[in-house]
Design a protein around this motif. Structure first.
Motif, PDB file in Angstrom:
ATOM      1  N   ASN A   1       1.009  -1.060   0.100  1.00  0.00           N
ATOM      2  CA  ASN A   1      -0.082  -0.090   0.093  1.00  0.00           C
ATOM      3  C   ASN A   1       0.865   1.205   0.189  1.00  0.00           C
ATOM      4  OD1 ASN A   1       0.983  -0.203   2.731  1.00  0.00           O
ATOM      5  ND2 ASN A   1      -0.789   1.004   3.683  1.00  0.00           N
ATOM      6  N   TYR A   2       0.334   2.287  -0.401  1.00  0.00           N
ATOM      7  CA  TYR A   2       0.944   3.663  -0.223  1.00  0.00           C
ATOM      8  C   TYR A   2       0.568   4.399   1.197  1.00  0.00           C
ATOM      9  CZ  TYR A   2       1.926   3.511  -5.203  1.00  0.00           C
ATOM     10  OH  TYR A   2       2.525   3.040  -6.404  1.00  0.00           O
ATOM     11  N   THR A   3       1.430   4.904   1.727  1.00  0.00           N
ATOM     12  CA  THR A   3       1.196   5.966   2.878  1.00  0.00           C
ATOM     13  C   THR A   3       1.887   7.259   2.706  1.00  0.00           C
ATOM     14  OG1 THR A   3       3.083   4.979   4.197  1.00  0.00           O
ATOM     15  CG2 THR A   3       1.246   3.672   4.314  1.00  0.00           C
ATOM     16  N   LEU A   4       1.597   8.114   3.579  1.00  0.00           N
ATOM     17  CA  LEU A   4       2.034   9.317   3.493  1.00  0.00           C
ATOM     18  C   LEU A   4       3.582   9.273   3.869  1.00  0.00           C
ATOM     19  CD1 LEU A   4       1.766  12.357   2.991  1.00  0.00           C
ATOM     20  CD2 LEU A   4       0.899  12.656   5.324  1.00  0.00           C
ATOM     21  N   GLU A   5       3.800   8.510   4.867  1.00  0.00           N
ATOM     22  CA  GLU A   5       5.146   8.219   5.346  1.00  0.00           C
ATOM     23  C   GLU A   5       5.998   7.729   4.348  1.00  0.00           C
ATOM     24  OE1 GLU A   5       7.545   6.155   8.990  1.00  0.00           O
ATOM     25  OE2 GLU A   5       5.434   5.485   8.561  1.00  0.00           O
ATOM     26  N   LYS A   6       5.612   6.728   3.608  1.00  0.00           N
ATOM     27  CA  LYS A   6       6.527   6.383   2.614  1.00  0.00           C
ATOM     28  C   LYS A   6       6.716   7.308   1.319  1.00  0.00           C
ATOM     29  CE  LYS A   6       4.708   1.327   3.034  1.00  0.00           C
ATOM     30  NZ  LYS A   6       4.054   0.491   2.250  1.00  0.00           N
ATOM     31  N   ILE A   7       5.709   7.869   0.971  1.00  0.00           N
ATOM     32  CA  ILE A   7       5.862   8.893  -0.044  1.00  0.00           C
ATOM     33  C   ILE A   7       6.706  10.114   0.482  1.00  0.00           C
ATOM     34  CG2 ILE A   7       4.592  10.544  -1.564  1.00  0.00           C
ATOM     35  CD1 ILE A   7       2.217   8.679  -1.339  1.00  0.00           C
ATOM     36  N   THR A   8       6.588  10.438   1.722  1.00  0.00           N
ATOM     37  CA  THR A   8       7.464  11.633   2.284  1.00  0.00           C
ATOM     38  C   THR A   8       8.894  11.020   2.117  1.00  0.00           C
ATOM     39  OG1 THR A   8       5.521  12.545   3.413  1.00  0.00           O
ATOM     40  CG2 THR A   8       7.759  12.970   4.209  1.00  0.00           C
ATOM     41  N   ARG A   9       9.100   9.904   2.455  1.00  0.00           N
ATOM     42  CA  ARG A   9      10.660   9.547   2.685  1.00  0.00           C
ATOM     43  C   ARG A   9      11.253   9.493   1.264  1.00  0.00           C
ATOM     44  NH1 ARG A   9       9.760   4.230   4.113  1.00  0.00           N
ATOM     45  NH2 ARG A   9       9.155   5.154   6.164  1.00  0.00           N
TER      46      ARG A   9
ATOM     47  N   MET B   1      -4.868  11.967  -4.167  1.00  0.00           N
ATOM     48  CA  MET B   1      -5.408  10.987  -4.799  1.00  0.00           C
ATOM     49  C   MET B   1      -5.416   9.703  -4.418  1.00  0.00           C
ATOM     50  SD  MET B   1      -3.997  12.398  -8.621  1.00  0.00           S
ATOM     51  CE  MET B   1      -2.271  12.002  -8.283  1.00  0.00           C
ATOM     52  N   TYR B   2      -4.277   9.217  -3.841  1.00  0.00           N
ATOM     53  CA  TYR B   2      -3.898   8.022  -3.356  1.00  0.00           C
ATOM     54  C   TYR B   2      -4.735   7.481  -2.064  1.00  0.00           C
ATOM     55  CZ  TYR B   2      -0.151   7.425  -6.800  1.00  0.00           C
ATOM     56  OH  TYR B   2       0.782   7.210  -7.737  1.00  0.00           O
ATOM     57  N   GLU B   3      -5.101   8.425  -1.171  1.00  0.00           N
ATOM     58  CA  GLU B   3      -5.435   8.137   0.152  1.00  0.00           C
ATOM     59  C   GLU B   3      -6.835   7.752   0.115  1.00  0.00           C
ATOM     60  OE1 GLU B   3      -5.861  10.000   4.505  1.00  0.00           O
ATOM     61  OE2 GLU B   3      -5.853  11.300   2.970  1.00  0.00           O
ATOM     62  N   PRO B   4      -7.757   8.333  -0.834  1.00  0.00           N
ATOM     63  CA  PRO B   4      -9.155   7.645  -0.761  1.00  0.00           C
ATOM     64  C   PRO B   4      -9.385   6.178  -1.442  1.00  0.00           C
ATOM     65  CG  PRO B   4      -9.081   9.941  -1.673  1.00  0.00           C
ATOM     66  CD  PRO B   4      -7.447   9.391  -1.467  1.00  0.00           C
ATOM     67  N   LEU B   5      -8.193   5.715  -1.989  1.00  0.00           N
ATOM     68  CA  LEU B   5      -8.402   4.544  -2.825  1.00  0.00           C
ATOM     69  C   LEU B   5      -8.133   3.394  -1.739  1.00  0.00           C
ATOM     70  CD1 LEU B   5      -6.518   6.012  -6.179  1.00  0.00           C
ATOM     71  CD2 LEU B   5      -9.309   5.613  -5.738  1.00  0.00           C
ATOM     72  N   SER B   6      -8.614   2.200  -2.334  1.00  0.00           N
ATOM     73  CA  SER B   6      -8.484   1.064  -1.767  1.00  0.00           C
ATOM     74  C   SER B   6      -7.084   0.429  -1.739  1.00  0.00           C
ATOM     75  CB  SER B   6      -9.545   0.255  -2.146  1.00  0.00           C
ATOM     76  OG  SER B   6      -8.910  -0.594  -3.507  1.00  0.00           O
ATOM     77  N   ASN B   7      -6.824  -0.473  -0.540  1.00  0.00           N
ATOM     78  CA  ASN B   7      -5.354  -0.994  -0.669  1.00  0.00           C
ATOM     79  C   ASN B   7      -5.257  -1.599  -1.768  1.00  0.00           C
ATOM     80  OD1 ASN B   7      -4.539   0.048   1.591  1.00  0.00           O
ATOM     81  ND2 ASN B   7      -5.101  -1.424   3.101  1.00  0.00           N
ATOM     82  N   ASP B   8      -6.171  -2.401  -2.087  1.00  0.00           N
ATOM     83  CA  ASP B   8      -6.298  -3.303  -3.491  1.00  0.00           C
ATOM     84  C   ASP B   8      -5.763  -2.379  -4.637  1.00  0.00           C
ATOM     85  OD1 ASP B   8      -6.729  -5.915  -4.876  1.00  0.00           O
ATOM     86  OD2 ASP B   8      -8.155  -4.684  -5.864  1.00  0.00           O
ATOM     87  N   TRP B   9      -6.302  -1.188  -4.844  1.00  0.00           N
ATOM     88  CA  TRP B   9      -5.590  -0.171  -5.924  1.00  0.00           C
ATOM     89  C   TRP B   9      -4.416   0.047  -5.615  1.00  0.00           C
ATOM     90  CZ3 TRP B   9      -3.403   4.355  -6.297  1.00  0.00           C
ATOM     91  CH2 TRP B   9      -3.236   4.982  -7.550  1.00  0.00           C
ATOM     92  N   HIS B  10      -4.011   0.475  -4.266  1.00  0.00           N
ATOM     93  CA  HIS B  10      -2.424   0.607  -4.043  1.00  0.00           C
ATOM     94  C   HIS B  10      -1.580  -0.326  -4.450  1.00  0.00           C
ATOM     95  CE1 HIS B  10      -3.369   3.926  -0.540  1.00  0.00           C
ATOM     96  NE2 HIS B  10      -4.022   4.133  -1.782  1.00  0.00           N
TER      97      HIS B  10
END
Length: 210
Positions: free
Chosen positions: A83-91, A117-126
């Motif tokens: 999945n994507y997280t704000l922490e991963k993207i920030t890093r 864009m990413y946060e509202p989407l499902s973990n499956d989409w991520h």
């Protein structure tokens, strides 16, 4: 060998000899994979380079007994983020700005757009989106290997959850997306080696809109 000659030369190798690839050529393939483009430059995947015989045997057991897994020089497992997280993207963006010698805040607006864009989407989409990025890197590795006349076998035929378990990927927030064997063809025993290469014709696959 140039790229197009290499791509015409290569095929999905079904039997390999076990011969080891020179380290400088392995490094070239891995560097091509590392330099692959990805969405927003996030590279949401990692590449596991496996030559340990016991690990290869374990993966073959959950890879439908495909012999190149244990006959190859090295097996590459492209493992994408679950999945994507704000922490991963920030890093990633922070590292990017550090390399470019720019303030971290340079990416703040774009980071907010991406995460919005990413946060509202499902973990499956991520997971699917991250896996698509891994496939780009995977393709670059195949092309680089073909340039060097190193054989490859692209594989989706394996049980991802079992490979994840073997490599401990779950604890790293990763899952196996696709795997690739690197090695040398066994011309005496590979039924696929002498078959004429087939790809769709240009007429069937190219559509020109002028």
């Amino acid at each position: 060998m140039d790229l197009l000659k290499g791509l015409n030369w290569r095929y999905a190798t079904k039997k390999m000899t076990g011969k080891k690839i020179p380290q400088n050529q392995l490094d070239y393939i891995l560097e091509a994979a590392r330099l692959a483009p990805s969405s927003s430059g996030l590279q949401p995947y990692e590449i596991f380079v496996i030559s340990n015989p016991s690990t290869l045997k374990d993966i073959r057991a959950v890879g439908y007994d495909q012999s190149p897994i244990t006959e190859c020089s090295h097996l590459l497992v492209f493992a994408s983020w679950t999945n994507y997280t704000l922490e991963k993207i920030t890093r990633v963006f922070d590292d990017m700005m550090s390399v470019r010698g720019l303030p971290k805040e340079t990416m703040t607006n774009y980071k907010d757009i991406v995460w919005g864009m990413y946060e509202p989407l499902s973990n499956d989409w991520h997971a699917q989106h991250a896996a698509k990025q891994a496939y780009i890197s995977f393709s670059m590795a195949i092309a680089a290997a073909a340039e060097l006349e190193i054989d490859t076998t692209p594989m989706e035929g394996f049980l991802p959850d079992k490979v994840d378990e073997i490599l401990g990927l779950g604890a790293m927030g990763l899952t196996s997306a696709v795997i690739l064997t690197l090695g040398y063809r066994d011309t005496e025993n590979d039924w696929n080696v002498k078959l004429k290469k087939f790809r769709k014709s240009k007429v069937d696959i190219l559509h020109w809109i002028d």
